[in-house]
Design a protein around this motif. Structure first.
Motif, PDB file in Angstrom:
ATOM      1  N   TRP A 231      -1.446  13.922  -0.377  1.00  0.00           N
ATOM      2  CA  TRP A 231      -2.291  12.953  -1.074  1.00  0.00           C
ATOM      3  C   TRP A 231      -1.650  12.603  -2.415  1.00  0.00           C
ATOM      4  O   TRP A 231      -0.850  13.357  -2.946  1.00  0.00           O
ATOM      5  CB  TRP A 231      -3.670  13.549  -1.379  1.00  0.00           C
ATOM      6  CG  TRP A 231      -4.520  13.944  -0.220  1.00  0.00           C
ATOM      7  CD1 TRP A 231      -4.244  14.912   0.708  1.00  0.00           C
ATOM      8  CD2 TRP A 231      -5.807  13.430   0.111  1.00  0.00           C
ATOM      9  NE1 TRP A 231      -5.292  15.030   1.600  1.00  0.00           N
ATOM     10  CE2 TRP A 231      -6.271  14.125   1.249  1.00  0.00           C
ATOM     11  CE3 TRP A 231      -6.632  12.448  -0.437  1.00  0.00           C
ATOM     12  CZ2 TRP A 231      -7.502  13.873   1.851  1.00  0.00           C
ATOM     13  CZ3 TRP A 231      -7.866  12.201   0.150  1.00  0.00           C
ATOM     14  CH2 TRP A 231      -8.285  12.894   1.288  1.00  0.00           C
ATOM     15  N   ARG A 232      -2.056  11.467  -2.979  1.00  0.00           N
ATOM     16  CA  ARG A 232      -1.753  11.180  -4.388  1.00  0.00           C
ATOM     17  C   ARG A 232      -3.074  11.261  -5.132  1.00  0.00           C
ATOM     18  O   ARG A 232      -3.981  10.465  -4.890  1.00  0.00           O
ATOM     19  CB  ARG A 232      -1.123   9.798  -4.542  1.00  0.00           C
ATOM     20  CG  ARG A 232       0.377   9.806  -4.209  1.00  0.00           C
ATOM     21  CD  ARG A 232       0.921   8.403  -4.100  1.00  0.00           C
ATOM     22  NE  ARG A 232       0.208   7.675  -3.051  1.00  0.00           N
ATOM     23  CZ  ARG A 232      -0.149   6.398  -3.110  1.00  0.00           C
ATOM     24  NH1 ARG A 232       0.133   5.688  -4.177  1.00  0.00           N
ATOM     25  NH2 ARG A 232      -0.768   5.804  -2.104  1.00  0.00           N
ATOM     26  N   CYS A 233      -3.162  12.280  -5.970  1.00  0.00           N
ATOM     27  CA  CYS A 233      -4.447  12.583  -6.576  1.00  0.00           C
ATOM     28  C   CYS A 233      -4.602  11.834  -7.906  1.00  0.00           C
ATOM     29  O   CYS A 233      -3.741  11.943  -8.781  1.00  0.00           O
ATOM     30  CB  CYS A 233      -4.523  14.092  -6.800  1.00  0.00           C
ATOM     31  SG  CYS A 233      -6.146  14.614  -7.279  1.00  0.00           S
ATOM     32  N   ASP A 234      -5.661  11.050  -8.055  1.00  0.00           N
ATOM     33  CA  ASP A 234      -5.916  10.382  -9.340  1.00  0.00           C
ATOM     34  C   ASP A 234      -6.555  11.369 -10.318  1.00  0.00           C
ATOM     35  O   ASP A 234      -6.129  11.475 -11.456  1.00  0.00           O
ATOM     36  CB  ASP A 234      -6.832   9.159  -9.152  1.00  0.00           C
ATOM     37  CG  ASP A 234      -6.073   7.953  -8.595  1.00  0.00           C
ATOM     38  OD1 ASP A 234      -4.832   8.025  -8.525  1.00  0.00           O
ATOM     39  OD2 ASP A 234      -6.718   6.947  -8.230  1.00  0.00           O
ATOM     40  N   TYR A 235      -7.564  12.058  -9.888  1.00  0.00           N
ATOM     41  CA  TYR A 235      -8.160  13.093 -10.746  1.00  0.00           C
ATOM     42  C   TYR A 235      -9.042  14.031  -9.934  1.00  0.00           C
ATOM     43  O   TYR A 235      -9.580  13.657  -8.900  1.00  0.00           O
ATOM     44  CB  TYR A 235      -9.004  12.465 -11.883  1.00  0.00           C
ATOM     45  CG  TYR A 235     -10.177  11.631 -11.409  1.00  0.00           C
ATOM     46  CD1 TYR A 235     -11.393  12.220 -11.056  1.00  0.00           C
ATOM     47  CD2 TYR A 235     -10.071  10.251 -11.306  1.00  0.00           C
ATOM     48  CE1 TYR A 235     -12.469  11.456 -10.618  1.00  0.00           C
ATOM     49  CE2 TYR A 235     -11.142   9.479 -10.866  1.00  0.00           C
ATOM     50  CZ  TYR A 235     -12.336  10.096 -10.522  1.00  0.00           C
ATOM     51  OH  TYR A 235     -13.395   9.343 -10.071  1.00  0.00           O
ATOM     52  N   ILE A 236      -9.098  15.265 -10.429  1.00  0.00           N
ATOM     53  CA  ILE A 236     -10.145  16.210 -10.013  1.00  0.00           C
ATOM     54  C   ILE A 236     -10.675  16.759 -11.331  1.00  0.00           C
ATOM     55  O   ILE A 236      -9.932  17.378 -12.092  1.00  0.00           O
ATOM     56  CB  ILE A 236      -9.594  17.393  -9.181  1.00  0.00           C
ATOM     57  CG1 ILE A 236      -8.838  16.929  -7.934  1.00  0.00           C
ATOM     58  CG2 ILE A 236     -10.700  18.390  -8.847  1.00  0.00           C
ATOM     59  CD1 ILE A 236      -9.635  16.820  -6.684  1.00  0.00           C
ATOM     60  N   ALA A 260      -8.628  10.427  -4.789  1.00  0.00           N
ATOM     61  CA  ALA A 260      -7.254  10.620  -4.339  1.00  0.00           C
ATOM     62  C   ALA A 260      -6.933   9.609  -3.244  1.00  0.00           C
ATOM     63  O   ALA A 260      -7.827   9.108  -2.560  1.00  0.00           O
ATOM     64  CB  ALA A 260      -7.072  12.048  -3.824  1.00  0.00           C
ATOM     65  N   ARG A 261      -5.633   9.343  -3.139  1.00  0.00           N
ATOM     66  CA  ARG A 261      -5.191   8.356  -2.155  1.00  0.00           C
ATOM     67  C   ARG A 261      -4.528   9.035  -0.984  1.00  0.00           C
ATOM     68  O   ARG A 261      -3.681   9.915  -1.157  1.00  0.00           O
ATOM     69  CB  ARG A 261      -4.178   7.404  -2.786  1.00  0.00           C
ATOM     70  CG  ARG A 261      -4.777   6.475  -3.790  1.00  0.00           C
ATOM     71  CD  ARG A 261      -3.698   5.881  -4.683  1.00  0.00           C
ATOM     72  NE  ARG A 261      -4.285   5.482  -5.951  1.00  0.00           N
ATOM     73  CZ  ARG A 261      -4.807   4.277  -6.188  1.00  0.00           C
ATOM     74  NH1 ARG A 261      -4.758   3.338  -5.275  1.00  0.00           N
ATOM     75  NH2 ARG A 261      -5.341   4.009  -7.365  1.00  0.00           N
ATOM     76  N   LEU A 262      -4.900   8.574   0.192  1.00  0.00           N
ATOM     77  CA  LEU A 262      -4.289   9.054   1.426  1.00  0.00           C
ATOM     78  C   LEU A 262      -3.660   7.812   2.045  1.00  0.00           C
ATOM     79  O   LEU A 262      -4.393   6.898   2.454  1.00  0.00           O
ATOM     80  CB  LEU A 262      -5.396   9.630   2.313  1.00  0.00           C
ATOM     81  CG  LEU A 262      -5.020  10.489   3.496  1.00  0.00           C
ATOM     82  CD1 LEU A 262      -4.090  11.634   3.102  1.00  0.00           C
ATOM     83  CD2 LEU A 262      -6.284  11.061   4.128  1.00  0.00           C
ATOM     84  N   GLY A 263      -2.305   7.762   2.051  1.00  0.00           N
ATOM     85  CA  GLY A 263      -1.669   6.503   2.453  1.00  0.00           C
ATOM     86  C   GLY A 263      -2.114   5.414   1.491  1.00  0.00           C
ATOM     87  O   GLY A 263      -2.067   5.582   0.270  1.00  0.00           O
ATOM     88  N   ASN A 264      -2.624   4.315   2.035  1.00  0.00           N
ATOM     89  CA  ASN A 264      -3.065   3.201   1.174  1.00  0.00           C
ATOM     90  C   ASN A 264      -4.551   3.238   0.855  1.00  0.00           C
ATOM     91  O   ASN A 264      -5.076   2.308   0.260  1.00  0.00           O
ATOM     92  CB  ASN A 264      -2.768   1.862   1.866  1.00  0.00           C
ATOM     93  CG  ASN A 264      -1.278   1.630   1.972  1.00  0.00           C
ATOM     94  OD1 ASN A 264      -0.529   1.986   1.058  1.00  0.00           O
ATOM     95  ND2 ASN A 264      -0.840   1.082   3.100  1.00  0.00           N
ATOM     96  N   THR A 265      -5.219   4.298   1.292  1.00  0.00           N
ATOM     97  CA  THR A 265      -6.670   4.341   1.129  1.00  0.00           C
ATOM     98  C   THR A 265      -7.057   5.281   0.005  1.00  0.00           C
ATOM     99  O   THR A 265      -6.621   6.436  -0.038  1.00  0.00           O
ATOM    100  CB  THR A 265      -7.338   4.810   2.444  1.00  0.00           C
ATOM    101  OG1 THR A 265      -6.868   3.972   3.495  1.00  0.00           O
ATOM    102  CG2 THR A 265      -8.848   4.719   2.350  1.00  0.00           C
ATOM    103  N   ARG A 266      -7.884   4.751  -0.902  1.00  0.00           N
ATOM    104  CA  ARG A 266      -8.332   5.590  -2.019  1.00  0.00           C
ATOM    105  C   ARG A 266      -9.751   6.069  -1.718  1.00  0.00           C
ATOM    106  O   ARG A 266     -10.654   5.275  -1.473  1.00  0.00           O
ATOM    107  CB  ARG A 266      -8.321   4.758  -3.306  1.00  0.00           C
ATOM    108  CG  ARG A 266      -8.653   5.552  -4.548  1.00  0.00           C
ATOM    109  CD  ARG A 266      -8.414   4.680  -5.781  1.00  0.00           C
ATOM    110  NE  ARG A 266      -8.636   5.414  -7.010  1.00  0.00           N
ATOM    111  CZ  ARG A 266      -9.824   5.616  -7.576  1.00  0.00           C
ATOM    112  NH1 ARG A 266     -10.908   5.138  -6.979  1.00  0.00           N
ATOM    113  NH2 ARG A 266      -9.936   6.292  -8.694  1.00  0.00           N
ATOM    114  N   LEU A 267      -9.911   7.396  -1.708  1.00  0.00           N
ATOM    115  CA  LEU A 267     -11.218   7.983  -1.416  1.00  0.00           C
ATOM    116  C   LEU A 267     -11.761   8.680  -2.654  1.00  0.00           C
ATOM    117  O   LEU A 267     -10.986   9.232  -3.451  1.00  0.00           O
ATOM    118  CB  LEU A 267     -11.103   9.003  -0.271  1.00  0.00           C
ATOM    119  CG  LEU A 267     -10.589   8.466   1.064  1.00  0.00           C
ATOM    120  CD1 LEU A 267     -10.502   9.600   2.094  1.00  0.00           C
ATOM    121  CD2 LEU A 267     -11.494   7.356   1.600  1.00  0.00           C
TER     122      LEU A 267
END
Ligand code: AMP
Length: 281
Positions: A231-236, A260-267
């Motif tokens: 994942w690419r994590c924006d914040y925890i 966090a982003r998984l591929g092109n999807t930000r969850l």
């Protein structure tokens, strides 16, 4: 159910009784329908709005590809016993460029606001416009968008908007993934991985309950775990529930928020917890 697209018509259709509004962007799932169910408890007339609000999307975000499934949504709302569906088109809600906007409180610049500048200006503005169209006495928002719920609560308090804001619990799939319209973007492999966001948040919350002094290293570790999983994590971040401020030692009602982003999807997801001894998750 009356489906109304024009603001003047809406005014003539809405009853004089108390109204509970559920604002949405459509592509409805069980999370939205839980809000509708909650709405029934608060007013005789349940109104839902569907409007994909351009104002809250950044220039490189997913406004154009956001899933629009209007006829399925109508069927679901009809089956759920909704009284009025307000689904304005853009020119009806924004007949001119929206130059008057709501400035959200400073905490809106943090967390989501750090990664989506202008997002909460767009959200607060459209929600106030929807409130002014529908005149509800109560409005329901999901805790899935925790910061959004607090921004709207602050807005109605500080602008003396006579509407009670109710927060509704997060609805999850059986594997823990919070339901979201954006889950439809996930590939099969990504969908299998997606519940890890909630799993990591739960584990981190447990660790903070056991070691309340370790908030920062625990959040850092959780973020690294997601990174290791691809994942690419924006914040925890762990925050005080009341105002999303940084928790002090004496604060025990906390919420752990993650994006966090998984591929092109930000969850995004979050978990409320209490650091008092013997707290359960
Ligand atoms: P949206 O259509 O994504 O803008 O969401 C409309 C409303 O539904 C917001 O108040 C969201 O917080 C809420 N919502 C979205 N997903 C969920 C969920 N899984 N559980 C509870 N509420 C949700």
């Amino acid at each position: 159910m009356r489906v109304i697209r024009e603001i003047p018509l809406l005014r003539s259709v809405l009853p004089a009784t108390e109204i509970c509004l559920v604002p949405t962007m459509g592509n409805l799932h069980h999370g939205h329908l839980a809000l509708v169910k909650e709405a029934r408890l608060h007013a005789e007339c349940v109104a839902v709005s569907i409007f994909v609000n351009r104002l809250q999307f950044g220039p490189h975000e997913d406004f154009d590809k956001y899933p629009r499934t209007f006829s399925e949504d109508v069927d679901k709302l009809e089956a759920a016993g909704v009284d009025v569906l307000f689904a304005p088109d853009e020119t009806s809600l924004y007949p001119a460029r929206q130059t008057v906007v709501v400035t959200p409180p400073p905490f809106a610049d943090d967390l989501e606001g750090r990664f989506r500048p202008g997002f909460f200006h767009g959200v607060a503005t459209v929600v106030l416009k929807l409130f002014n169209c529908v005149h509800p006495t109560v409005a329901i928002f999901g805790k899935k968008d925790y910061q959004q719920l607090l921004v709207i609560q602050s807005m109605v308090e500080q602008l003396n908007v006579p509407i009670s804001i109710v927060g509704s619990e997060i609805v999850r799939d059986s594997d823990g993934l919070a339901l979201s319209s954006r889950n439809t973007y996930l590939s099969k492999e990504e969908r299998t991985e997606a519940p890890a966001l909630y799993a990591v948040l739960r584990k981190a919350a447990r660790r903070i309950i056991d070691n309340p002094g370790d908030v920062l290293p625990t959040c850092e570790q959780a973020s690294q775990e997601l990174t290791h999983r691809g994942w690419r994590c924006d914040y925890i971040e762990a925050r005080r529930r009341s105002d999303l401020g940084l928790p002090e030692r004496e604060d025990s009602n906390l919420v752990l928020l993650g994006a966090a982003r998984l591929g092109n999807t930000r969850l995004i997801d979050n978990i409320e917890f209490n650091t008092a001894p013997s707290a359960a998750l």
